[in-house]
Write a protein that holds these residues in place. Structure first.
Motif, mmCIF file in Angstrom:
data_model
loop_
_atom_site.group_PDB
_atom_site.id
_atom_site.type_symbol
_atom_site.label_atom_id
_atom_site.label_comp_id
_atom_site.label_asym_id
_atom_site.label_seq_id
_atom_site.Cartn_x
_atom_site.Cartn_y
_atom_site.Cartn_z
ATOM 1 N N VAL A 163 0.892 -1.307 0.237
ATOM 2 C CA VAL A 163 -0.044 0.071 -0.051
ATOM 3 C C VAL A 163 0.987 1.137 0.099
ATOM 4 C CG1 VAL A 163 -1.503 1.442 1.503
ATOM 5 C CG2 VAL A 163 -2.167 -1.141 0.819
ATOM 6 N N PRO A 164 1.933 1.568 0.838
ATOM 7 C CA PRO A 164 2.715 2.824 0.823
ATOM 8 C C PRO A 164 3.391 2.924 -0.421
ATOM 9 C CG PRO A 164 2.811 1.667 2.931
ATOM 10 C CD PRO A 164 2.232 0.501 2.262
ATOM 11 N N ALA A 165 3.779 1.759 -0.898
ATOM 12 C CA ALA A 165 4.636 1.739 -2.176
ATOM 13 C C ALA A 165 3.604 2.053 -3.412
ATOM 14 C CB ALA A 165 5.474 0.551 -2.383
ATOM 15 N N LEU A 166 2.750 1.416 -3.506
ATOM 16 C CA LEU A 166 1.486 1.504 -4.515
ATOM 17 C C LEU A 166 1.029 3.045 -4.361
ATOM 18 C CD1 LEU A 166 0.068 -2.023 -4.729
ATOM 19 C CD2 LEU A 166 1.613 -0.899 -6.248
ATOM 20 N N ASN A 167 0.867 3.321 -3.472
ATOM 21 C CA ASN A 167 -0.023 4.773 -3.217
ATOM 22 C C ASN A 167 1.043 6.068 -3.455
ATOM 23 O OD1 ASN A 167 -2.427 5.980 -1.944
ATOM 24 N ND2 ASN A 167 -1.252 7.037 -0.784
ATOM 25 N N TRP A 168 2.270 5.859 -3.112
ATOM 26 C CA TRP A 168 3.342 6.497 -3.626
ATOM 27 C C TRP A 168 3.397 6.729 -5.142
ATOM 28 C CZ3 TRP A 168 7.553 6.613 -6.732
ATOM 29 C CH2 TRP A 168 8.512 7.908 -6.469
ATOM 30 N N ILE A 169 3.289 5.674 -5.687
ATOM 31 C CA ILE A 169 3.286 5.798 -7.481
ATOM 32 C C ILE A 169 2.062 6.194 -7.833
ATOM 33 C CG2 ILE A 169 3.155 4.298 -9.454
ATOM 34 C CD1 ILE A 169 5.018 2.273 -7.673
ATOM 35 N N ILE A 170 0.827 6.156 -7.058
ATOM 36 C CA ILE A 170 -0.289 6.685 -7.553
ATOM 37 C C ILE A 170 -0.517 8.317 -7.399
ATOM 38 C CG2 ILE A 170 -2.803 6.818 -7.056
ATOM 39 C CD1 ILE A 170 -2.600 3.645 -6.292
ATOM 40 N N VAL A 171 0.310 8.565 -6.318
ATOM 41 C CA VAL A 171 0.244 9.956 -5.881
ATOM 42 C C VAL A 171 0.939 10.875 -6.834
ATOM 43 C CG1 VAL A 171 0.696 11.451 -4.241
ATOM 44 C CG2 VAL A 171 -0.705 9.788 -3.623
ATOM 45 N N ASN A 172 2.435 9.967 -6.886
ATOM 46 C CA ASN A 172 3.486 11.034 -7.745
ATOM 47 C C ASN A 172 3.604 10.562 -9.170
ATOM 48 O OD1 ASN A 172 5.112 12.244 -5.346
ATOM 49 N ND2 ASN A 172 4.732 10.160 -4.571
ATOM 50 N N HIS A 173 2.973 9.510 -9.625
ATOM 51 C CA HIS A 173 3.115 9.363 -11.225
ATOM 52 C C HIS A 173 1.406 9.146 -11.618
ATOM 53 C CE1 HIS A 173 7.264 9.091 -11.042
ATOM 54 N NE2 HIS A 173 7.286 8.742 -9.813
ATOM 55 N N SER A 174 1.143 7.838 -11.488
ATOM 56 C CA SER A 174 -0.228 7.537 -12.193
ATOM 57 C C SER A 174 -0.721 6.064 -11.572
ATOM 58 C CB SER A 174 -0.279 7.498 -13.698
ATOM 59 O OG SER A 174 -1.331 6.989 -14.065
ATOM 60 N N TRP A 175 -2.138 5.945 -11.426
ATOM 61 C CA TRP A 175 -2.558 4.738 -11.100
ATOM 62 C C TRP A 175 -1.969 3.549 -11.968
ATOM 63 C CZ3 TRP A 175 -6.063 2.202 -14.067
ATOM 64 C CH2 TRP A 175 -6.908 2.821 -14.956
ATOM 65 N N HIS A 176 -2.069 4.118 -13.335
ATOM 66 C CA HIS A 176 -1.529 2.991 -14.426
ATOM 67 C C HIS A 176 -0.092 2.347 -13.918
ATOM 68 C CE1 HIS A 176 -4.932 4.374 -17.088
ATOM 69 N NE2 HIS A 176 -4.642 5.625 -16.515
ATOM 70 N N TYR A 177 1.033 3.163 -13.636
ATOM 71 C CA TYR A 177 1.923 2.765 -13.339
ATOM 72 C C TYR A 177 2.057 1.624 -12.157
ATOM 73 C CZ TYR A 177 3.816 5.966 -16.729
ATOM 74 O OH TYR A 177 3.998 6.515 -17.751
ATOM 75 N N ALA A 178 1.099 1.981 -11.082
ATOM 76 C CA ALA A 178 0.981 0.809 -10.060
ATOM 77 C C ALA A 178 0.597 -0.468 -10.328
ATOM 78 C CB ALA A 178 -0.200 1.371 -9.012
ATOM 79 N N PHE A 179 -0.072 -0.659 -11.463
ATOM 80 C CA PHE A 179 -0.394 -1.923 -12.233
ATOM 81 C C PHE A 179 0.835 -2.614 -12.642
ATOM 82 C CE2 PHE A 179 -4.630 -0.383 -11.712
ATOM 83 C CZ PHE A 179 -5.362 -1.503 -11.319
ATOM 84 N N GLY A 180 1.551 -1.661 -13.564
ATOM 85 C CA GLY A 180 2.767 -2.160 -14.188
ATOM 86 C C GLY A 180 3.852 -2.788 -13.140
ATOM 87 N N ALA A 181 4.014 -2.165 -12.232
ATOM 88 C CA ALA A 181 4.919 -2.181 -10.843
ATOM 89 C C ALA A 181 4.497 -3.663 -10.430
ATOM 90 C CB ALA A 181 4.992 -1.342 -9.819
ATOM 91 N N LEU A 182 3.382 -3.990 -10.206
ATOM 92 C CA LEU A 182 2.838 -5.352 -9.857
ATOM 93 C C LEU A 182 3.228 -6.527 -10.725
ATOM 94 C CD1 LEU A 182 -0.599 -4.292 -8.046
ATOM 95 C CD2 LEU A 182 1.577 -5.092 -6.827
#
Length: 452
Positions: A175-194
């Protein structure tokens, strides 16, 4: 004379054989904890994949212009093929090594994340979540079946708890890692990271994953099969499904609606919500570990599995529901969050005790399918709960009122399912009933898969 002379010797040898068997059954095979750790990471990735939609719920609804009912449908879509896939794969792992099944599932998870990296429509997102759900449906039961190939029954509760911790840590760490990506980049990249993380696990499993040796010993056991109808209509199986159905209702709401509740219902920012969203999982992780430890200690001290597993898992579910029911009647966001965290976190106890209870009376050759059917049935609440919450919110006078009504429904289901579990979970007597009260004839090491 010679016959009389040899009789005591034979008796002595039999006694030595029994002692050797008892000693061997208590030994955990080498490599068991390495595989346990890898499967812990497997479940970590599994739950990180599950929660990303809920975590990115507000940005997704904003970008795709979704109504609450549509977002509820998106949350439920994950479970459309979840149960069907779990049952099909459950029968497959009775014949196919779990090592390769787990690898295939993880590859599916990773590949379904990458389409979301670019511009995506609601339909594409919906389809990818359905496919991901099909890949994740069998995950918990197959991983549990794999773990039970490494540990005898009397040592299974703690590995089960550790495996269950993968879900909590999947949220706490992701959650902290994905939320950082969502806030600072995009929710799209959160999926890519996973997707990338999933492929890393695949590489690690290829290098280190192994099949457990205890099934080899089990094959030497004269262990007659029990008709599936008897297994699936046993009161303990029904009790496990019913109790875990209520717990999973709370979990699926947490995966889909917890972060939107924090942001839209209570007015926190997306950054703040990232921290608050991990609180139920931190508390739940503590409950899971405590339950696993207490259960194993109680079994070692001679308590029946009815008490050390059945009662220990059901009572927290009832208490959690009663705590959750207080939410609409208190004031202040902090107190409401505290009740939600404690009430939903107590559900974790039931996940630790039900698979070992089913393993007590299910023949080894049928265990994969029974665990899978159990998982397939209780996760049906994952289809219903997000849709119900979305519908209630959309029709409520205010968004906060809608959330409170939804959580009250959740509380009632938890109390009811916990009470039914308390009445129905009797695994030690279930074994005696299903086997006619007689222990099966066994080669050495049979007790490695028998209940204590």
């Amino acid at each position: 004379m010679s016959a009389q002379a040899t009789q005591p010797a034979a008796g002595k040898m039999t006694g030595m054989s029994k002692e050797t068997s008892k000693e061997t059954q208590k030994q955990t095979p080498k490599g068991a904890w390495t595989v346990t750790f890898l499967l812990f990471l497997f479940m970590l990735v599994n739950f990180a994949d599950k929660i990303v939609v809920g975590l990115a719920g507000v940005p997704i609804m904003t970008e795709l212009k979704l109504e609450p009912e549509q977002f509820g449908l998106l949350g439920s879509s994950f479970f459309f093929l979840f149960s069907i896939s779990a049952i099909v794969v459950g029968f497959i792992v009775n014949k196919v090594p779990t090592r390769w099944v787990l690898l295939t599932l993880a590859v599916i998870w990773a590949l379904t994340q990458f389409p979301m990296v670019g511009t995506v429509s609601f339909t594409t997102l919906l389809i990818c979540r359905i496919v991901l759900g099909a890949g994740e449906g069998p995950a918990a039961s197959v991983a549990m079946h794999a773990i039970y190939k490494w540990f005898p029954d009397e040592k299974r509760t703690m590995p089960t708890a550790i495996l269950s911790q993968g879900s909590a840590f999947g949220v706490i760490l992701a959650v902290p890692a994905l939320n950082w990506i969502i806030v600072n980049h995009s929710w799209h990249y959160a999926f890519g990271a996973l997707g990338i993380v999933g492929l890393i696990w695949v590489a690690a499993w290829l290098a280190l994953g192994k099949e457990g040796p205890l099934d080899t010993h089990a094959s030497a056991v004269i262990e007659p099969k029990i008709p599936y109808l008897q297994l699936l209509t046993s009161r303990t199986f029904i009790g496990c499904v019913t109790a875990t159905f209520g717990a999973y209702w709370a979990l699926s709401l947490g995966l889909t609606w917890f972060t939107p509740f924090i942001v839209k219902g209570l007015g926190f920012s997306q950054s703040q919500a990232g921290f608050v969203s991990i609180l139920p999982w931190v508390f739940g992780a503590t409950i899971v570990i405590l339950t696993g430890w207490i259960s194993q200690v109680m079994l070692a001290r001679g308590y029946t599995s009815r008490i050390s597993r059945g009662v220990l898992g059901s009572v927290p579910l009832i208490v959690g529901g009663l705590i959750l029911a207080m939410m609409p009647h208190v004031q202040g966001a902090g107190l409401q969050i505290a009740l939600l965290v404690v009430g939903s976190g107590l559900c974790g106890a039931i996940y630790v005790v039900c698979p070992p209870m089913l393993g007590e009376f299910t023949p080894t050759s049928q265990r994969g399918a029974v665990l899978a059917i159990y998982g397939a049935l209780y996760t049906l609440s994952g289809i219903i709960a997000p849709l119900v919450m979305g519908s209630v919110i959309q029709r409520a006078g205010s968004m906060l009122d809608g959330y409170m009504t939804g959580f009250t429904i959740n509380a009632a289901i938890m109390v009811g399912s916990g009470a039914l579990g308390l009445l129905l979970l009797w695994p030690n007597t279930e074994k005696a009933r299903l086997t006619g009260g007689a222990a099966p004839q066994a080669a050495p090491l049979k007790s490695a898969v028998s209940p204590t």
